[in-house]
Scaffold this active site. Structure first.
Site, PDB file in Angstrom:
ATOM      1  N   HIS A 260       0.855  -1.189   0.000  1.00  0.00           N
ATOM      2  CA  HIS A 260       0.000   0.000   0.000  1.00  0.00           C
ATOM      3  C   HIS A 260       0.890   1.237   0.000  1.00  0.00           C
ATOM      4  O   HIS A 260       1.669   1.445   0.932  1.00  0.00           O
ATOM      5  CB  HIS A 260      -0.893  -0.016   1.240  1.00  0.00           C
ATOM      6  CG  HIS A 260      -1.865   1.116   1.289  1.00  0.00           C
ATOM      7  ND1 HIS A 260      -2.970   1.178   0.472  1.00  0.00           N
ATOM      8  CD2 HIS A 260      -1.897   2.233   2.036  1.00  0.00           C
ATOM      9  CE1 HIS A 260      -3.646   2.279   0.735  1.00  0.00           C
ATOM     10  NE2 HIS A 260      -3.012   2.942   1.684  1.00  0.00           N
ATOM     11  N   ASP A 262       0.518   5.225  -0.202  1.00  0.00           N
ATOM     12  CA  ASP A 262      -0.325   6.415  -0.257  1.00  0.00           C
ATOM     13  C   ASP A 262       0.224   7.360  -1.317  1.00  0.00           C
ATOM     14  O   ASP A 262       1.405   7.738  -1.268  1.00  0.00           O
ATOM     15  CB  ASP A 262      -0.344   7.107   1.107  1.00  0.00           C
ATOM     16  CG  ASP A 262      -1.201   6.355   2.114  1.00  0.00           C
ATOM     17  OD1 ASP A 262      -2.225   5.788   1.704  1.00  0.00           O
ATOM     18  OD2 ASP A 262      -0.841   6.336   3.304  1.00  0.00           O
ATOM     19  N   ASP A 372      -7.949   1.517   2.523  1.00  0.00           N
ATOM     20  CA  ASP A 372      -7.595   2.455   3.591  1.00  0.00           C
ATOM     21  C   ASP A 372      -8.347   3.778   3.523  1.00  0.00           C
ATOM     22  O   ASP A 372      -7.847   4.783   3.989  1.00  0.00           O
ATOM     23  CB  ASP A 372      -6.085   2.729   3.537  1.00  0.00           C
ATOM     24  CG  ASP A 372      -5.591   3.480   4.766  1.00  0.00           C
ATOM     25  OD1 ASP A 372      -6.155   3.281   5.854  1.00  0.00           O
ATOM     26  OD2 ASP A 372      -4.644   4.268   4.628  1.00  0.00           O
ATOM     27  N   HIS A 577      -7.207   9.405  -0.845  1.00  0.00           N
ATOM     28  CA  HIS A 577      -7.841   9.347   0.470  1.00  0.00           C
ATOM     29  C   HIS A 577      -7.041   9.966   1.617  1.00  0.00           C
ATOM     30  O   HIS A 577      -7.471   9.882   2.772  1.00  0.00           O
ATOM     31  CB  HIS A 577      -8.217   7.898   0.819  1.00  0.00           C
ATOM     32  CG  HIS A 577      -7.053   6.973   0.967  1.00  0.00           C
ATOM     33  ND1 HIS A 577      -6.751   6.006   0.038  1.00  0.00           N
ATOM     34  CD2 HIS A 577      -6.136   6.826   1.949  1.00  0.00           C
ATOM     35  CE1 HIS A 577      -5.699   5.321   0.432  1.00  0.00           C
ATOM     36  NE2 HIS A 577      -5.302   5.812   1.595  1.00  0.00           N
TER      37      HIS A 577
END
Length: 990
Positions: A260, A262, A372, A577
């Site tokens: 993951h 971001d 997430d 997000h």
């Protein structure tokens, strides 16, 4: 023969094995201390430093100066390039040789002009394998380059991870050397780690715990760490344990590599590009050594970054995609926020993402992948289904503050009735490390035991990147089918969901939104980003409508397809997000606001070009010198609005303004209860438990302080004519001020509050409240392409946990025959408790951005009392009108005929989007509509465009089977069920 010990004390045996593996204790004589053999420093080490992130070709041409281990580099966000000259000793022939690099920053190894390995101490990646068995034919002397980012895996927070970055942090190089790696020691360490975990975690009630412990203890007895010839027999003991198989009923874990990343968070967008490269090149190296490894990777934007900046690496990734090891998932441009983007923005996330994956890899994604984000709109299932996706994976609801979500595998049903198969990995994480503890938690924590017997485990360092490691893989190889543990197989999302689909007959269904009971401050934090998002959604909507009409009217106008795609991708990127929610550092906020400025700038130009083309086509020359105004309405209904200020200014001082609503019988109803004040500002203390920019805690409601200090009393600023207004100013807190103009336009059913705030608070929360004379157990909130109801009471813990919720352009509280709506032009946080409607205006968190929201703010909201239901009163249309102002264009000496491009027969149906289709053919137009009232209705779509053919298509603009629409005198007949979204492809005559 060695006699078995007469007794094995559990505690001492456990601690004995722990010390045998320890990195701290007894490393002079334990197994861990033998992992590395001889060491050799570099022949030379030199570096240069730059504030820019530069490509390799530019870096290697710079002037390098000497460096040494122990030196520190910085400050934060700088980049250091190191030139490392190595010479492997001849005596190391036949040995496995690693280049070990340990530093506080994130590194990338370059060899022969290509990135080959990411190095991140926090991600347990500190070595690059030069050779698994040094041969005479291999070069013994070589030069590597290491690109070191002066930031860690999670940025550079000062004191804590989410604190604002420390601008002066230094990053120390603690190791740079060649070492002999003892593979046999490593394998034995992994064996013992697994056995120790089994012994500790299976517990004293489990006989396999004792088997594992006794085996590990015996292995320690057998091993002479100075004599590798003793290792094989010890490994045989471990293999005997791992070869004891499970029964047929054992749970199967589908392990998928993951990383993951971001797209921006505690680091800027530019650093994310390098994080992708560092992480993915490491995955590629792992795949070369482990053909069974699979890796699920989302976010088309990140693939596009790597394609642009690292073309050699991207080519390798494409090869592993073809082998179905490197697996694109998600289908969206980025992992966007699941609450705040508009319905059309969410469609474009899928459209841009799926088209990218189809173009680059020959396939679209079948799973939506959003681990997430901070909640999930109840409209998402329909949007997924419309974009070719029937499966959904996330895990964030495991963060719920109050209620434990009752499922891990279930069907999720949206507001229109669409359903998708949904899976939450029961380990409640997307960053597992392949340990025994995680496997046991996955089984024990699973809320759907007995319904399905398969689940996912996503392994690899995440959030800041990093991804899987060799040790994670090696752990899971030993646990593939070991009695006492669940089965573990390296798998793919498709294999997991395929078996879940086969087992789905007993699954439960969750209806409505997946509301995260945490991070509800993200509906308000970084107000300028949210304002920019709403404005740019409107700008792109209007540019598309006007450009499509200009194209359809003929002439020389060219639809700006490539420019619109670039602008959309910037907007979609900012909907990531941790950006649109405001949970990011100041550098990211600056990037986001710059992107909005670019969208506004280019969008204004494109809009002007489209308007000028329309003017040439629509306006008819007229004799004389009279001045005309061409008014362009980009919404699909007629509007009567005041578009200029009229009336003389006044100076009369007032005490208050009443909100009155005429009734059907001619009487007047006061919307505000006696003794209460509408438009009441309130300030709350806002100190969450940890996640500052993210969270508003329930206890903030106990600190309410009405804002009552007048700086300037209420006075008339406009009187008479088509518009009347009053204004006033307030002191907020110790150092903030609010000025407001309350505006009432002729024929307008709502009262507007044009608000300006100089906000200079710390850990305060500003709201505006409207107590109303309405009683209802539910309030209604607009969401993407529809609305939903939430309770106005706190009967249960599920109700109470929604003390702060989100809405888009409006919320409404109605009883039979009467209601009050609250509209806004850029706010998302809201609540309705009892009879009080509340709009959240501004927050003042200090982490991870210490300057969050300390600025000048301008926004508008409105109150709209109405008779009947909000549907019949036109609340939905009024909220659109306030967010999509009319375009007034001066047109001197011309006649402006009334011309309507589209109309819809039913007020329940909103025509949301008019654009060119994805193939960019000038004769192909896409029109998107949705049912907004929650009703089953037939609507006729009429258009003055020269339509030759019409057909229904999905959200990816692919024609539906048997989707051809007859062209009838009344238009095109469209059938809607509640909240259904329909997309129509129109082929025009040219």
């Amino acid at each position: 023969l060695r006699a078995a010990p007469p007794h094995c004390h559990r505690r001492t045996a456990l601690e004995r094995v722990e010390k045998f593996l320890s990195e701290i204790y007894f490393t002079d004589c334990n197994l861990r201390g033998r992992l590395f053999g001889d060491r050799c420093p570099p022949v030379s080490l030199s570096f240069f430093q730059t504030p820019r992130r530069i490509p390799y070709d530019e870096a290697v041409g710079q002037e390098f100066r000497p460096a040494k281990v122990g030196d520190s580099f910085g400050p934060t966000w700088e980049t250091c390039w190191f030139k490392v000259e190595l010479s492997i000793p001849q005596a190391w022939a036949g040995r496995e040789v690693h280049f070990v690099w340990e530093s506080d920053g994130e590194g990338m190894v370059w060899r022969d002009g290509q990135p080959v390995q990411g190095l991140t101490k926090e991600g347990e990646k500190t070595s690059y394998i030069l050779t698994s068995s040094l041969k005479e034919s291999e070069p013994h002397s070589l030069t590597l380059y290491v690109e070191l980012a002066c930031n860690g895996l999670f940025g550079a927070g000062k004191g804590s991870m989410i604190a604002p970055p420390d601008p002066d942090r230094r990053f120390t190089l603690s190791k740079a050397e060649l070492v002999i790696f003892n593979r046999d020691v490593y394998e034995l360490l992994v064996d013992l780690e697994i056995l120790l975990d089994m012994a500790q975690l299976l517990g004293e009630e489990n006989q396999r715990s004792f088997q594992a412990l006794y085996t590990a203890n015996q292995m320690v007895n057998m091993c002479d760490v100075t004599d590798p010839s003793t290792f094989p027999a010890a490994r045989d003991l471990a293999a005997a344990i791992f070869s004891q198989r499970n029964g047929e009923s054992q749970h199967t874990i589908h392990a998928v590599g993951h990383c993951h990343i971001d797209s921006a968070w505690l680091w800027p967008y530019e650093e994310t590009i390098r994080k992708c490269a560092r992480s993915w090149v490491t995955v590629v190296r792992l795949m070369e050594r482990n053909p069974e490894l699979t890796f699920a990777c989302s976010q088309a934007q990140q693939f596009e970054w790597v394609r642009t900046w690292y073309p050699g690496l991207y080519t390798q990734i494409q090869e592993f995609v073809a082998k179905e090891q490197f697996i694109p998932v998600g289908g969206t441009w980025v992992e966007m926020d699941g609450n705040l983007p508009s319905g059309e923005s969410m469609v474009r996330q899928f459209l841009q993402g799926q088209l990218f994956f189809q173009e680059q890899f020959g396939r679209i994604c079948s799973e939506f992948w959003l681990p997430d984000t901070f909640g999930y709109s109840a409209q998402l299932p329909q949007l997924m289904r419309g974009c070719g996706i029937r499966r959904f994976l996330t895990q964030k609801l495991s963060w719920n503050l109050v209620n434990t979500f009752p499922h891990h595998t279930f069907f999720w049903e949206g507001i229109d009735g669409s359903r998708v198969l949904t899976h939450f990995p029961p380990g409640d994480s997307y960053g597992m490390h392949g340990r025994v503890e995680e496997m046991l938690k996955t089984v024990k924590n699973n809320k759907d035991k007995g319904r399905v017997n398969h689940s996912a485990l996503l392994f690899g360092f995440g959030d800041g990147g990093g991804g899987p490691t060799q040790k994670m893989l090696d752990r899971m190889k030993r646990m593939s089918d070991t009695d006492g543990l669940p089965r573990v197989q390296i798998s793919t999302p498709d294999r997991l969901f395929s078996v879940l689909e086969k087992e789905s007959s007993q699954l439960c269904t969750w209806v409505g939104e997946l509301f995260l009971e945490l991070h509800n401050g993200t509906y308000t934090t970084q107000a300028q980003i949210k304002k920019g998002n709403r404005e740019c959604e409107r700008i792109l909507h209007d540019v598309e409508v006007l450009s499509t009409l200009a194209m359809a009217r003929g002439g020389m106008f060219q639809y700006p397809a490539s420019q619109l795609q670039q602008l959309w991708r910037l907007l979609l990127l900012n909907q990531f997000h941790d950006v649109l929610p405001g949970s990011c550092i100041q550098l990211v906020v600056e990037d986001a606001l710059q992107y909005y400025t670019e969208i506004r700038r280019v969008g204004a130009r494109l809009q002007e070009e489209a308007v000028q083309s329309l003017c040439r086509e629509l306006l008819q020359p007229k004799a004389g010198s009279t001045k005309s105004t061409l008014v362009l309405n980009t919404l699909p209904w007629e509007r009567t609005e005041v578009i200029s200020r009229t009336g003389p200014a006044g100076t009369e001082t007032l005490e208050s303004v009443s909100v009155l609503s005429p009734q059907e019988d001619g009487s007047i109803r006061e919307s505000v209860p006696d003794g209460c004040y509408a438009n009441q500002f309130a300030l709350f203390d806002d100190v969450p438990l940890y996640w500052d920019a993210w969270d508003v805690m329930d206890y903030h409601l106990e600190t309410r302080k009405p804002v009552t200090m007048l700086l300037k009393p209420l006075e008339i600023t406009l009187a008479g004519g088509l518009r009347g207004s009053v204004s006033f100013s307030l002191q907020i807190g110790k150092s903030s001020t609010l000025t407001q103009e309350i505006i009432l336009d002729a024929t307008c059913p709502y009262l507007r509050f044009l608000t300006q705030v100089e906000w200079k608070e710390a850990h305060k929360f500003l709201k505006v409240e409207f107590p109303v004379q309405v009683r209802s157990t539910n309030a209604t909130y607009e969401i993407q392409f529809g609305h939903l109801q939430r309770p106005t009471h706190w009967n249960t813990s599920w109700d109470w946990a929604r003390f702060e919720v989100w809405a888009h352009k409006w919320l409404d509280l109605s009883e039979h025959g009467f209601g009050v709506a609250l509209l806004n032009d850029c706010k998302y946080g809201a609540s309705a408790h009892g009879n009080i409607l509340s709009l959240s205006l501004l927050r003042a968190p200090k982490s991870p951005d210490a300057t969050a929201d300390i600025a000048h703010h301008q926004f508008t909201y409105a109150v709209m009392p109405h008779l009947g239901s909000f549907q019949d009163a036109g609340v939905i249309q009024c909220a659109y009108n306030m967010n999509f102002p009319l375009h007034a264009v001066p047109a001197s000496s011309a006649q402006c005929p009334a011309w309507s491009a589209f109309s819809v027969s039913s007020p329940a149906v909103v025509l949301e989007t008019v654009k060119q289709d994805r193939t960019h053919q000038p004769e192909a137009v896409v029109v998107r509509l949705y049912e907004a009232h929650g009703s089953t209705v037939v609507a006729w779509l009429q258009t003055s465009l020269p339509v030759k053919e019409a057909m229904l298509c999905d959200l990816l603009e692919r024609p539906a089977a048997q989707g051809r629409l007859p062209l009838e005198q009344r238009g095109m007949r469209l059938s809607f069920t509640p909240f259904r979204v329909l997309t129509v492809l129109l082929v025009l005559r040219r």
